[in-house]
Design a protein around this motif. Structure first.
Motif, PDB file in Angstrom:
ATOM      1  N   ALA A  57     -19.964  18.244   6.443  1.00 53.52           N
ATOM      2  CA  ALA A  57     -20.209  19.113   5.158  1.00 53.52           C
ATOM      3  C   ALA A  57     -19.722  20.333   5.154  1.00 53.52           C
ATOM      4  CB  ALA A  57     -21.759  18.959   5.154  1.00 53.52           C
ATOM      5  N   GLY A  58     -19.419  20.904   4.054  1.00 51.32           N
ATOM      6  CA  GLY A  58     -18.956  22.384   3.916  1.00 51.32           C
ATOM      7  C   GLY A  58     -20.254  22.901   3.197  1.00 51.32           C
ATOM      8  N   LYS A  59     -19.900  23.783   2.239  1.00 49.80           N
ATOM      9  CA  LYS A  59     -20.723  24.737   1.224  1.00 49.80           C
ATOM     10  C   LYS A  59     -21.129  23.748  -0.085  1.00 49.80           C
ATOM     11  CE  LYS A  59     -21.608  28.962  -0.757  1.00 49.80           C
ATOM     12  NZ  LYS A  59     -21.231  30.380  -0.879  1.00 49.80           N
ATOM     13  N   GLY A  60     -22.038  23.680  -0.139  1.00 49.38           N
ATOM     14  CA  GLY A  60     -22.517  22.725  -1.506  1.00 49.38           C
ATOM     15  C   GLY A  60     -21.870  21.416  -1.582  1.00 49.38           C
ATOM     16  N   ALA A  61     -21.108  21.283  -2.624  1.00 48.62           N
ATOM     17  CA  ALA A  61     -20.580  19.900  -2.698  1.00 48.62           C
ATOM     18  C   ALA A  61     -19.089  19.722  -2.155  1.00 48.62           C
ATOM     19  CB  ALA A  61     -20.052  19.559  -4.256  1.00 48.62           C
ATOM     20  N   ALA A  62     -18.598  20.909  -1.557  1.00 47.05           N
ATOM     21  CA  ALA A  62     -17.257  20.932  -0.854  1.00 47.05           C
ATOM     22  C   ALA A  62     -17.646  20.167   0.830  1.00 47.05           C
ATOM     23  CB  ALA A  62     -16.971  22.375  -0.396  1.00 47.05           C
ATOM     24  N   VAL A  63     -16.347  20.039   1.121  1.00 48.20           N
ATOM     25  CA  VAL A  63     -16.512  19.601   2.698  1.00 48.20           C
ATOM     26  C   VAL A  63     -15.243  19.924   3.382  1.00 48.20           C
ATOM     27  CG1 VAL A  63     -17.354  17.048   1.870  1.00 48.20           C
ATOM     28  CG2 VAL A  63     -14.961  17.338   2.078  1.00 48.20           C
ATOM     29  N   GLN A  64     -15.517  19.827   4.522  1.00 49.98           N
ATOM     30  CA  GLN A  64     -14.339  20.496   5.499  1.00 49.98           C
ATOM     31  C   GLN A  64     -13.063  19.884   5.412  1.00 49.98           C
ATOM     32  OE1 GLN A  64     -15.668  21.095   9.623  1.00 49.98           O
ATOM     33  NE2 GLN A  64     -18.005  21.444   8.680  1.00 49.98           N
ATOM     34  N   HIS A  65     -12.082  20.753   5.310  1.00 51.73           N
ATOM     35  CA  HIS A  65     -10.719  19.934   5.257  1.00 51.73           C
ATOM     36  C   HIS A  65     -10.296  19.323   6.292  1.00 51.73           C
ATOM     37  CE1 HIS A  65      -9.409  22.438   1.423  1.00 51.73           C
ATOM     38  NE2 HIS A  65     -10.057  23.283   1.645  1.00 51.73           N
ATOM     39  N   GLY A  66      -9.643  18.244   5.922  1.00 47.43           N
ATOM     40  CA  GLY A  66      -9.072  17.429   7.220  1.00 47.43           C
ATOM     41  C   GLY A  66     -10.380  16.359   7.767  1.00 47.43           C
ATOM     42  N   SER A  67     -11.490  16.432   7.141  1.00 49.46           N
ATOM     43  CA  SER A  67     -12.432  15.661   7.660  1.00 49.46           C
ATOM     44  C   SER A  67     -12.942  14.413   6.937  1.00 49.46           C
ATOM     45  CB  SER A  67     -13.917  16.439   7.844  1.00 49.46           C
ATOM     46  OG  SER A  67     -14.322  16.808   6.618  1.00 49.46           O
ATOM     47  N   VAL A  68     -12.120  14.129   5.646  1.00 49.40           N
ATOM     48  CA  VAL A  68     -12.639  13.146   5.114  1.00 49.40           C
ATOM     49  C   VAL A  68     -11.935  11.866   5.221  1.00 49.40           C
ATOM     50  CG1 VAL A  68     -12.521  12.155   2.581  1.00 49.40           C
ATOM     51  CG2 VAL A  68     -12.662  14.690   2.876  1.00 49.40           C
ATOM     52  N   ARG A  69     -12.789  10.785   5.506  1.00 49.82           N
ATOM     53  CA  ARG A  69     -12.465   9.408   6.235  1.00 49.82           C
ATOM     54  C   ARG A  69     -12.978   8.385   5.075  1.00 49.82           C
ATOM     55  NH1 ARG A  69     -12.375   9.950  11.699  1.00 49.82           N
ATOM     56  NH2 ARG A  69     -11.301   7.635  11.647  1.00 49.82           N
ATOM     57  N   ASP A  70     -12.100   7.388   4.841  1.00 49.06           N
ATOM     58  CA  ASP A  70     -12.686   6.195   4.204  1.00 49.06           C
ATOM     59  C   ASP A  70     -13.525   5.320   4.964  1.00 49.06           C
ATOM     60  OD1 ASP A  70     -11.062   6.473   1.612  1.00 49.06           O
ATOM     61  OD2 ASP A  70      -9.385   6.096   2.565  1.00 49.06           O
ATOM     62  N   LEU A  71     -14.652   4.770   4.364  1.00 41.05           N
ATOM     63  CA  LEU A  71     -15.378   3.912   4.863  1.00 41.05           C
ATOM     64  C   LEU A  71     -14.852   2.288   4.387  1.00 41.05           C
ATOM     65  CD1 LEU A  71     -18.648   5.853   4.289  1.00 41.05           C
ATOM     66  CD2 LEU A  71     -18.023   5.090   6.594  1.00 41.05           C
ATOM     67  N   PHE A  72     -15.404   1.592   5.238  1.00 45.30           N
ATOM     68  CA  PHE A  72     -14.961   0.043   5.101  1.00 45.30           C
ATOM     69  C   PHE A  72     -15.954  -0.890   4.888  1.00 45.30           C
ATOM     70  CE2 PHE A  72     -11.045   2.302   5.910  1.00 45.30           C
ATOM     71  CZ  PHE A  72     -10.058   1.703   4.938  1.00 45.30           C
ATOM     72  N   PHE A  73     -15.913  -1.710   4.673  1.00 47.11           N
ATOM     73  CA  PHE A  73     -17.152  -2.704   4.449  1.00 47.11           C
ATOM     74  C   PHE A  73     -16.429  -4.287   4.805  1.00 47.11           C
ATOM     75  CE2 PHE A  73     -18.286   0.810   1.842  1.00 47.11           C
ATOM     76  CZ  PHE A  73     -19.741   0.991   1.968  1.00 47.11           C
ATOM     77  N   GLY A  74     -16.399  -4.758   5.851  1.00 47.04           N
ATOM     78  CA  GLY A  74     -15.876  -5.728   6.323  1.00 47.04           C
ATOM     79  C   GLY A  74     -14.541  -5.552   6.141  1.00 47.04           C
ATOM     80  N   ARG A  75     -13.782  -4.467   6.313  1.00 49.50           N
ATOM     81  CA  ARG A  75     -12.382  -4.135   6.405  1.00 49.50           C
ATOM     82  C   ARG A  75     -12.002  -4.083   4.920  1.00 49.50           C
ATOM     83  NH1 ARG A  75      -9.615  -7.294  11.246  1.00 49.50           N
ATOM     84  NH2 ARG A  75     -10.868  -6.758  13.016  1.00 49.50           N
ATOM     85  N   HIS A  76     -12.974  -4.035   4.054  1.00 51.10           N
ATOM     86  CA  HIS A  76     -12.457  -3.564   2.514  1.00 51.10           C
ATOM     87  C   HIS A  76     -13.219  -2.509   2.340  1.00 51.10           C
ATOM     88  CE1 HIS A  76     -11.176  -7.726   2.120  1.00 51.10           C
ATOM     89  NE2 HIS A  76     -12.048  -8.294   2.845  1.00 51.10           N
ATOM     90  N   ARG A  77     -12.501  -1.666   1.142  1.00 45.89           N
ATOM     91  CA  ARG A  77     -12.757  -0.466   0.632  1.00 45.89           C
ATOM     92  C   ARG A  77     -14.006  -0.471  -0.141  1.00 45.89           C
ATOM     93  NH1 ARG A  77      -8.942   3.665   1.634  1.00 45.89           N
ATOM     94  NH2 ARG A  77      -7.150   3.232   2.558  1.00 45.89           N
ATOM     95  N   SER A  78     -13.976  -1.673  -0.928  1.00 44.00           N
ATOM     96  CA  SER A  78     -15.060  -1.926  -1.748  1.00 44.00           C
ATOM     97  C   SER A  78     -16.142  -2.824  -1.374  1.00 44.00           C
ATOM     98  CB  SER A  78     -14.521  -2.266  -3.215  1.00 44.00           C
ATOM     99  OG  SER A  78     -13.938  -3.450  -3.194  1.00 44.00           O
ATOM    100  N   VAL A  79     -17.256  -2.731  -1.912  1.00 45.83           N
ATOM    101  CA  VAL A  79     -18.206  -3.830  -1.762  1.00 45.83           C
ATOM    102  C   VAL A  79     -19.056  -3.917  -2.762  1.00 45.83           C
ATOM    103  CG1 VAL A  79     -19.954  -1.992  -0.702  1.00 45.83           C
ATOM    104  CG2 VAL A  79     -19.845  -4.423   0.244  1.00 45.83           C
ATOM    105  N   THR A  80     -19.783  -5.427  -2.792  1.00 47.28           N
ATOM    106  CA  THR A  80     -20.631  -5.743  -3.841  1.00 47.28           C
ATOM    107  C   THR A  80     -22.006  -5.905  -3.080  1.00 47.28           C
ATOM    108  OG1 THR A  80     -19.049  -6.425  -5.399  1.00 47.28           O
ATOM    109  CG2 THR A  80     -21.300  -7.148  -5.619  1.00 47.28           C
ATOM    110  N   VAL A  81     -23.185  -5.295  -3.459  1.00 51.47           N
ATOM    111  CA  VAL A  81     -24.249  -5.300  -2.964  1.00 51.47           C
ATOM    112  C   VAL A  81     -25.223  -6.012  -3.619  1.00 51.47           C
ATOM    113  CG1 VAL A  81     -26.394  -4.074  -1.740  1.00 51.47           C
ATOM    114  CG2 VAL A  81     -24.025  -3.219  -1.553  1.00 51.47           C
ATOM    115  N   PRO A  82     -25.699  -7.406  -3.302  1.00 51.36           N
ATOM    116  CA  PRO A  82     -26.345  -8.292  -4.162  1.00 51.36           C
ATOM    117  C   PRO A  82     -27.883  -7.361  -4.596  1.00 51.36           C
ATOM    118  CG  PRO A  82     -26.432  -8.892  -2.013  1.00 51.36           C
ATOM    119  CD  PRO A  82     -25.446  -7.710  -1.913  1.00 51.36           C
ATOM    120  N   ALA A  83     -28.208  -8.033  -5.867  1.00 52.25           N
ATOM    121  CA  ALA A  83     -29.676  -7.052  -6.375  1.00 52.25           C
ATOM    122  C   ALA A  83     -30.604  -7.638  -5.000  1.00 52.25           C
ATOM    123  CB  ALA A  83     -29.985  -8.178  -7.515  1.00 52.25           C
ATOM    124  N   GLY A  84     -31.391  -6.597  -4.732  1.00 47.99           N
ATOM    125  CA  GLY A  84     -32.310  -6.669  -3.915  1.00 47.99           C
ATOM    126  C   GLY A  84     -31.929  -6.313  -2.208  1.00 47.99           C
ATOM    127  N   GLY A  85     -30.406  -6.203  -2.259  1.00 48.24           N
ATOM    128  CA  GLY A  85     -29.937  -6.249  -0.853  1.00 48.24           C
ATOM    129  C   GLY A  85     -29.532  -4.911  -0.439  1.00 48.24           C
TER     130      GLY A  85
END
Length: 368
Positions: free
Chosen positions: A50-78
């Protein structure tokens, strides 16, 4: 502030800042569609320091993966957890989680009173380090139901503590973005000893032990298993709940409409359910006495008699594994039915920042 949950999100980026309790070498998030009626697709997500407000620290942004995929579909109730991401995290560090949802999502699963600022931008800004695109603000959390840190020292031995309750656990009235809720202060106490420990806040404003609510969530005994016992590596739960059952019984203006009269016997029976559920899962359960509320909008002498009787049972029955006497910790010496002025945020029900700190100080860390 606007309630974004009603319409949900379409081509929006949602940025949320969370302070973690413990450090470690790996991080992941949990995305919840628990109350969604249709599947939720998260097009992409990132985590950053985290940086200030909505800003983040430079060089710290990392992609998150879900089962090695960038996108994920979460079922209703899940709910879905991301893959673990190698990332060194310090105890009490703030991390920024950014979700991009192409949508439309429909009504969103959210936590209404986060006491933290959430930022929204139109379009895909998940990798932005600056705050410029994030022109909208709110104080609720959306879809993000957990940030988990693993790989720290003595991870398995220092099991998590769950604070379970209503708005007083949730932190209502504390200073936004300042981490002044009582579970925050409890995490700080652990960190100050040199032995940080995960403290999870499962308070919901307006929540009751005995009744569901359209605006304040499932009743305590129904949500206890999911919100406490299904969390990973939980060792202890602190239960602080019942004041809304007592107050709603006497209030003609309760948001869900007139509430049924709740007896002390009913409250005790439900507290016994908490104890049984926790013990069946091998979790230590600590009862906290219900805090003073004289002068609050739904105060009555009849309600005060119920509070006294419930607290007497919590203190003396021996059924909880231990007791934290928050009633006595926060009460006014001149009138024990009231919050002490220093500890009262002003509505005679919710603690101030100092009151939440006093709650955390009343906890015997050795009991946990």
């Amino acid at each position: 502030m606007p309630n974004w949950s009603t319409q949900g999100f379409t081509n929006h980026t949602v940025r949320q800042v969370v302070r973690v309790s413990t450090g470690g070498a790996e991080a992941r998030i949990e995305v919840s569609n628990r109350y969604g009626r249709t599947p939720l697709t998260v097009t992409g997500a990132t985590i950053a320091r985290a940086g200030k407000g909505a800003a983040v620290q430079h060089g710290s942004v990392r992609d998150l993966f879900f089962g090695r995929h960038r996108s994920v579909t979460v079922p209703a109730g899940g709910e879905v957890r991301s893959d673990g991401l190698p990332m060194k995290v310090r105890a009490l560090e703030s991390l920024t989680v950014t979700l991009y949802v192409a949508g439309p999502t429909g009504p969103a699963t959210f936590h209404q009173s986060a006491l933290a600022t959430t930022y929204r931008a139109k379009g895909d800004h998940r990798s932005d380090t600056g705050a410029e695109a994030f022109t909208e603000r709110n104080q609720s959390w959306y879809y993000l139901s957990g940030v988990e840190v693993a790989g720290g020292k003595d991870d398995a031995r220092r099991k998590a503590v769950v604070a379970f309750g209503d708005s007083i656990t949730d932190g209502y009235g504390s200073t936004p973005d300042a981490h002044r809720r009582y579970p925050d202060a409890l995490a700080e106490r652990f960190a100050a000893t040199g032995r940080p420990r995960s403290v999870l806040n499962h308070g919901i404003g307006g929540n009751r032990v005995t009744a569901d609510s359209m605006w304040a969530g499932e009743k305590g005994v129904a949500r206890f298993r999911h919100d406490v016992l299904c969390e990973p590596n939980v060792g202890t739960v602190i239960v602080l709940e019942g004041i809304n059952d007592i107050g709603a019984s006497e209030s003609p203006d309760w948001p869900d409409g007139p509430a049924p009269d709740v007896s002390v016997a009913q409250l005790i029976a439900e507290h016994r359910s908490f104890i049984r559920q926790a013990h069946a899962a091998g979790v230590k359960v600590i009862g906290a006495t219900v805090t003073p509320f004289k002068g609050a909008a739904y105060y009555s002498e009849r309600g005060e008699a119920k509070r006294d009787a419930l607290n007497d049972w919590i203190r003396t029955s021996g059924e909880y594994d231990a007791v934290i006497d928050l009633d006595r910790a926060l009460s006014d010496p001149a009138d024990h039915d009231r919050l002490a002025p220093l500890y009262d945020v002003g509505d005679h029900l919710h603690p101030s920042d100092a009151g939440y700190r006093a709650m955390a100080e009343a906890v015997d860390l050795d009991e946990l």
